[in-house]
Write a protein that holds these residues in place. Sequence first.
Motif, PDB file in Angstrom:
ATOM      1  N   ASN A 111       0.802  -1.237   0.000  1.00  0.00           N
ATOM      2  CA  ASN A 111       0.000   0.000   0.000  1.00  0.00           C
ATOM      3  C   ASN A 111       0.826   1.274   0.000  1.00  0.00           C
ATOM      4  OD1 ASN A 111      -2.361  -1.518   0.108  1.00  0.00           O
ATOM      5  ND2 ASN A 111      -2.366  -1.563   2.349  1.00  0.00           N
ATOM      6  N   ASN A 112       2.148   1.146   0.160  1.00  0.00           N
ATOM      7  CA  ASN A 112       2.987   2.347   0.262  1.00  0.00           C
ATOM      8  C   ASN A 112       4.011   2.483  -0.858  1.00  0.00           C
ATOM      9  OD1 ASN A 112       1.893   3.365   2.813  1.00  0.00           O
ATOM     10  ND2 ASN A 112       2.787   1.511   3.705  1.00  0.00           N
ATOM     11  N   VAL A 113       3.847   1.706  -1.932  1.00  0.00           N
ATOM     12  CA  VAL A 113       4.760   1.814  -3.068  1.00  0.00           C
ATOM     13  C   VAL A 113       4.557   3.164  -3.750  1.00  0.00           C
ATOM     14  CG1 VAL A 113       5.340   0.918  -5.347  1.00  0.00           C
ATOM     15  CG2 VAL A 113       4.938  -0.661  -3.457  1.00  0.00           C
ATOM     16  N   GLU A 167      -2.873  -9.013 -14.268  1.00  0.00           N
ATOM     17  CA  GLU A 167      -3.244  -7.608 -14.132  1.00  0.00           C
ATOM     18  C   GLU A 167      -2.287  -6.955 -13.141  1.00  0.00           C
ATOM     19  OE1 GLU A 167      -7.056  -6.970 -12.333  1.00  0.00           O
ATOM     20  OE2 GLU A 167      -6.681  -8.338 -10.685  1.00  0.00           O
ATOM     21  N   ILE A 168      -2.366  -5.648 -13.060  1.00  0.00           N
ATOM     22  CA  ILE A 168      -1.638  -4.919 -12.021  1.00  0.00           C
ATOM     23  C   ILE A 168      -2.530  -3.775 -11.556  1.00  0.00           C
ATOM     24  CG2 ILE A 168      -0.415  -3.297 -13.526  1.00  0.00           C
ATOM     25  CD1 ILE A 168       1.128  -5.148 -10.525  1.00  0.00           C
ATOM     26  N   LYS A 169      -2.616  -3.598 -10.262  1.00  0.00           N
ATOM     27  CA  LYS A 169      -3.387  -2.500  -9.692  1.00  0.00           C
ATOM     28  C   LYS A 169      -2.410  -1.458  -9.165  1.00  0.00           C
ATOM     29  CE  LYS A 169      -7.389  -5.372  -8.539  1.00  0.00           C
ATOM     30  NZ  LYS A 169      -8.256  -5.919  -7.466  1.00  0.00           N
ATOM     31  N   VAL A 170      -2.437  -0.295  -9.802  1.00  0.00           N
ATOM     32  CA  VAL A 170      -1.533   0.783  -9.422  1.00  0.00           C
ATOM     33  C   VAL A 170      -2.293   1.700  -8.475  1.00  0.00           C
ATOM     34  CG1 VAL A 170      -0.078   2.642 -10.258  1.00  0.00           C
ATOM     35  CG2 VAL A 170      -0.391   0.584 -11.659  1.00  0.00           C
ATOM     36  N   SER A 171      -2.011   1.586  -7.199  1.00  0.00           N
ATOM     37  CA  SER A 171      -2.792   2.276  -6.173  1.00  0.00           C
ATOM     38  C   SER A 171      -2.479   3.764  -6.131  1.00  0.00           C
ATOM     39  CB  SER A 171      -2.514   1.658  -4.799  1.00  0.00           C
ATOM     40  OG  SER A 171      -1.176   1.940  -4.397  1.00  0.00           O
ATOM     41  N   ASP A 172      -3.228   4.476  -5.296  1.00  0.00           N
ATOM     42  CA  ASP A 172      -3.057   5.927  -5.165  1.00  0.00           C
ATOM     43  C   ASP A 172      -1.697   6.312  -4.590  1.00  0.00           C
ATOM     44  OD1 ASP A 172      -5.560   6.367  -6.194  1.00  0.00           O
ATOM     45  OD2 ASP A 172      -6.544   6.618  -4.255  1.00  0.00           O
ATOM     46  N   SER A 173      -1.003   5.373  -3.966  1.00  0.00           N
ATOM     47  CA  SER A 173       0.302   5.712  -3.399  1.00  0.00           C
ATOM     48  C   SER A 173       1.370   5.901  -4.477  1.00  0.00           C
ATOM     49  CB  SER A 173       0.758   4.609  -2.429  1.00  0.00           C
ATOM     50  OG  SER A 173       1.022   3.397  -3.116  1.00  0.00           O
ATOM     51  N   VAL A 174       1.162   5.301  -5.646  1.00  0.00           N
ATOM     52  CA  VAL A 174       2.195   5.316  -6.686  1.00  0.00           C
ATOM     53  C   VAL A 174       2.237   6.671  -7.377  1.00  0.00           C
ATOM     54  CG1 VAL A 174       2.977   4.280  -8.843  1.00  0.00           C
ATOM     55  CG2 VAL A 174       2.000   2.830  -7.055  1.00  0.00           C
ATOM     56  N   LYS A 175       3.436   7.239  -7.441  1.00  0.00           N
ATOM     57  CA  LYS A 175       3.638   8.539  -8.092  1.00  0.00           C
ATOM     58  C   LYS A 175       4.502   8.438  -9.347  1.00  0.00           C
ATOM     59  CE  LYS A 175       3.236  11.273  -3.830  1.00  0.00           C
ATOM     60  NZ  LYS A 175       3.906  12.273  -2.959  1.00  0.00           N
ATOM     61  N   TYR A 176       5.384   7.449  -9.400  1.00  0.00           N
ATOM     62  CA  TYR A 176       6.383   7.408 -10.466  1.00  0.00           C
ATOM     63  C   TYR A 176       6.465   5.995 -11.029  1.00  0.00           C
ATOM     64  CZ  TYR A 176      10.875   8.502 -12.758  1.00  0.00           C
ATOM     65  OH  TYR A 176      11.882   8.721 -13.666  1.00  0.00           O
ATOM     66  N   ASN A 182      -4.780  -6.387 -21.061  1.00  0.00           N
ATOM     67  CA  ASN A 182      -5.180  -5.295 -21.946  1.00  0.00           C
ATOM     68  C   ASN A 182      -5.749  -4.082 -21.223  1.00  0.00           C
ATOM     69  OD1 ASN A 182      -4.419  -6.683 -24.251  1.00  0.00           O
ATOM     70  ND2 ASN A 182      -6.441  -7.573 -24.582  1.00  0.00           N
ATOM     71  N   LYS A 183      -5.897  -4.177 -19.897  1.00  0.00           N
ATOM     72  CA  LYS A 183      -6.503  -3.068 -19.163  1.00  0.00           C
ATOM     73  C   LYS A 183      -5.751  -2.845 -17.857  1.00  0.00           C
ATOM     74  CE  LYS A 183     -10.939  -4.199 -21.232  1.00  0.00           C
ATOM     75  NZ  LYS A 183     -12.285  -4.768 -21.040  1.00  0.00           N
ATOM     76  N   VAL A 184      -5.658  -1.582 -17.463  1.00  0.00           N
ATOM     77  CA  VAL A 184      -4.986  -1.257 -16.215  1.00  0.00           C
ATOM     78  C   VAL A 184      -5.715  -0.097 -15.557  1.00  0.00           C
ATOM     79  CG1 VAL A 184      -3.367   0.383 -17.262  1.00  0.00           C
ATOM     80  CG2 VAL A 184      -2.722  -0.804 -15.167  1.00  0.00           C
ATOM     81  N   LEU A 185      -5.728  -0.092 -14.235  1.00  0.00           N
ATOM     82  CA  LEU A 185      -6.290   1.008 -13.454  1.00  0.00           C
ATOM     83  C   LEU A 185      -5.148   1.678 -12.708  1.00  0.00           C
ATOM     84  CD1 LEU A 185      -9.602   0.982 -11.481  1.00  0.00           C
ATOM     85  CD2 LEU A 185      -7.609   2.143 -10.579  1.00  0.00           C
ATOM     86  N   ILE A 186      -5.004   2.987 -12.929  1.00  0.00           N
ATOM     87  CA  ILE A 186      -3.893   3.738 -12.350  1.00  0.00           C
ATOM     88  C   ILE A 186      -4.448   4.779 -11.383  1.00  0.00           C
ATOM     89  CG2 ILE A 186      -1.937   5.249 -12.859  1.00  0.00           C
ATOM     90  CD1 ILE A 186      -1.721   3.911 -15.575  1.00  0.00           C
ATOM     91  N   GLY A 187      -3.883   4.837 -10.188  1.00  0.00           N
ATOM     92  CA  GLY A 187      -4.370   5.719  -9.129  1.00  0.00           C
ATOM     93  C   GLY A 187      -4.261   7.195  -9.458  1.00  0.00           C
ATOM     94  N   LYS A 188      -4.894   8.002  -8.630  1.00  0.00           N
ATOM     95  CA  LYS A 188      -5.066   9.430  -8.921  1.00  0.00           C
ATOM     96  C   LYS A 188      -3.842  10.283  -8.627  1.00  0.00           C
ATOM     97  CE  LYS A 188      -8.562   9.544  -6.193  1.00  0.00           C
ATOM     98  NZ  LYS A 188      -9.764   9.971  -5.431  1.00  0.00           N
TER      99      LYS A 188
END
Length: 296
Positions: A109-111, A127-136, A148-154
């Motif tokens: 949760n802190n990546v 799949e990969i879930k890129v949480s809101d903690s990810v900046k870079y 074919n699909k990915v969700l990237i945090g805000k």
Amino acid sequence: SNNDYNYTVDLSDKSLILISINYTVSETLEIPSTYLGRQVKNLSSSIFVTTDTSNVKTLILPDSLTTLDNTNIKPIYTLENLVIGNGITEIPDSFANYMNNLENVKLGNNVTKIGKNAFCGCARLKEIKVSDSVKYIDDYAFIGCSFNKVLIGKNVEYIGDEAFGYFDYILSNKGNSNILNPYYVINGYSSTAAEKYAKENGIKFIDLNNQPADTEQTYTYINDLVAGDINLDNKVDVNDVTLLQNYSACNVEFNDFQYKNSAVTHYITSITINNVTEIQRYLSGYIDTLEIYSVG
């Protein structure tokens, strides 16, 4: 010799660095967060080299780990599932690239950063879930993955070159570029690097501020594309010849999958009448197979 692990001690805080494993590991290998009453904060680069991990399918890295810089998981060639604890903030460059059996990755949760080529070439990754903690997210982080699909945090601020939606397969007939997946979808938020990356690379973008996410996962495996199948219906027939002729006459444009499937002759730097003729020869029975010559 009776201990489960060999280790060294970081004298600054009395935490442990695990060096090797002294027991027979099972399909699930869970690294402890504490050992002998002390926090496990790091792993030696040799821990999975000196251990028989040939049966390991699941690796669980604990929340106590604070770095993966010395952690070499690639000797676990059977690895299918990877859980990364919440103490990790950065996934190192080339951390799990080309791990051909890896299917599931749960990031902590802190990546905040995913390094260059971190999961490059993990074709079976679901799949990969890129949480809101990810900046870079650095260059080529997920190139060659089949989802074919990915969700990237805000909160993502930077996405590097060809990090999502590409295969590491060179298109010689399109300026020696890597293949862009025309079916790729990025779910993310407007005014973030996710939207910028999607627009710059011609990838479909869904703004989660205004639309529900498209998360019904589909997959594309680059080696499943059929040589000569220009209209991408998984067969080769006269319709493909017609479409290729229309392209040669500049009447249509091709996506990268069509470029790949059209490279059926040694004339691989461009699409010419030779490509059309080769497919016609195949359909007429003069040759038994079509071969793609544009290789990565």
